[in-house]
Design an enzyme around this catalytic site. Structure first.
Site, PDB file in Angstrom:
ATOM      1  N   CYS A   1      60.050  67.478   4.831  1.00  0.00           N
ATOM      2  CA  CYS A   1      59.244  67.682   6.041  1.00  0.00           C
ATOM      3  C   CYS A   1      59.136  66.389   6.872  1.00  0.00           C
ATOM      4  CB  CYS A   1      57.879  68.261   5.693  1.00  0.00           C
ATOM      5  SG  CYS A   1      57.080  69.072   7.112  1.00  0.00           S
TER       6      CYS A   1
ATOM      7  N   HIS B   1      58.748  73.146   3.486  1.00  0.00           N
ATOM      8  CA  HIS B   1      57.989  72.808   2.280  1.00  0.00           C
ATOM      9  C   HIS B   1      58.300  73.816   1.177  1.00  0.00           C
ATOM     10  CE1 HIS B   1      55.353  69.468   3.389  1.00  0.00           C
ATOM     11  NE2 HIS B   1      55.195  70.040   4.575  1.00  0.00           N
TER      12      HIS B   1
ATOM     13  N   GLU C   1      58.365  73.485  -1.863  1.00  0.00           N
ATOM     14  CA  GLU C   1      57.538  73.269  -3.051  1.00  0.00           C
ATOM     15  C   GLU C   1      56.160  73.908  -2.959  1.00  0.00           C
ATOM     16  OE1 GLU C   1      56.089  70.266  -0.178  1.00  0.00           O
ATOM     17  OE2 GLU C   1      58.060  71.064  -0.703  1.00  0.00           O
TER      18      GLU C   1
END
Length: 314
Positions: free
Chosen positions: A142, A237, A239
């Site tokens: 990001c 993102h 994760e």
């Protein structure tokens, strides 16, 4: 992990043509194994949540990984205890003479600031410069990806009219489907984004040292890498947990910011309903592919050579 089969077996060539990693008998016999050393530079204010999310992805592989948590000495973290930082984190001064197989640079909620106005920008530049000679492969996430693009290749970020928040459909770039980072990816896949700025796809495609690998019609660039495979850039993102976007949305509502509801996240776009989670499989595959193909399979056995001239000559 790769499968090991006889070199002359007909399936060897067929599987290779399908972009499936096959380890030859010769390579397997000459391969040394040791724990991988990965440094996680955590720039997120919610340090415990972020470290947990990323460690979950790194742990779900057959590889043994030794993690070093890194924080910025030039920035005072407000959302985590000093005890946690002192106990589990190190500063750049403490590791600058060490070498690592991989490094992960997280995002940070500072994208509306000019890079040079971020209080820890000089220290981050020092770390990214150090990574070129002390780290074999770096994964940027990001804002960390935007910062890496700017530092290494001079590509600027651009502010969006409104926050890009939600889970978006992406597609692989057709002529890049054999890239190891995309092994096992579906033609179309979903991933979360949460940012106020973007790096434009045209700027990435125009740079001779960069490869654009995956994009979204709504969210723009998602995945890119340097042509030498040493820098990987993820503009979303992957994760994120199931509730991360929802927590961010509720936080902004509480602050009176009148945020838009994250797209493609809640059933019927209704924040009163539990959100969907449909990106975790590809998120895991992304981290596993990076760790396997861009770190484990190519890093020098002697970690002291990682990032150095001998490493770059491999």
């Amino acid at each position: 992990m790769p499968i090991r089969i006889p070199d002359a077996l007909p399936a060897t060539d067929l599987l290779a043509q399908e972009n499936i990693f096959v380890m030859t008998e010769y390579r397997a016999m000459h391969q040394d194994i040791r724990p991988l050393r990965v440094v996680l530079l955590n720039l997120m204010p919610t340090k415990v949540a972020t470290e947990t999310q990323i460690l979950r992805r790194l742990s779900n592989t057959p590889l043994q990984v030794e993690i070093t948590l890194l924080r910025m000495a030039s920035h005072a973290a407000k959302n985590v205890s000093e005890q946690h930082l002192d106990t589990f984190y190190r500063t750049f001064e403490q590791i600058e003479h060490e070498h690592f197989d991989g490094m992960i640079i997280t995002g940070a909620p500072v994208e509306r600031l000019e890079f040079e106005d971020v209080d820890y920008w000089p220290e981050l530049c020092q770390i990214m410069e150090w990574g070129a000679t002390h780290v074999h492969s770096t994964l940027h996430i990001c804002w960390g990806a935007q910062a890496g693009m700017f530092f290494h290749y001079g590509i600027q970020k651009h502010e969006l009219e409104q926050k890009m928040s939600g889970v978006f459909r992406h597609r692989r770039i057709v002529d890049k489907v054999t890239t190891p980072l995309l092994r096992g990816f579906d033609d179309m896949f979903w991933a979360p984004h949460s940012r106020y700025t973007e790096v434009r796809t045209a700027d990435i495609e125009a740079h001779p040292k960069l490869d654009l690998l995956a994009v979204s019609e709504e969210a723009g660039a998602y995945l890119a890498k340097s042509s030498d495979d040493r820098n990987i850039f993820v503009f979303g993102h992957p994760e994120y947990d199931r509730y991360t976007l929802g927590n961010e949305y509720e936080r902004d509502v509480a602050k009176g910011m009148f945020p838009q509801v994250p797209k493609h996240y809640y059933p019927n776009d209704d924040p009163a309903q539990p959100p969907y989670s449909f990106w975790r499989a590809h998120a895991q595959l992304l981290y596993t592919n990076w760790l396997n193909y861009y770190v484990y399979q190519t890093t020098p056995y002697d970690v002291r050579l990682a990032g150095g001239k001998e490493d770059r000559a491999l």
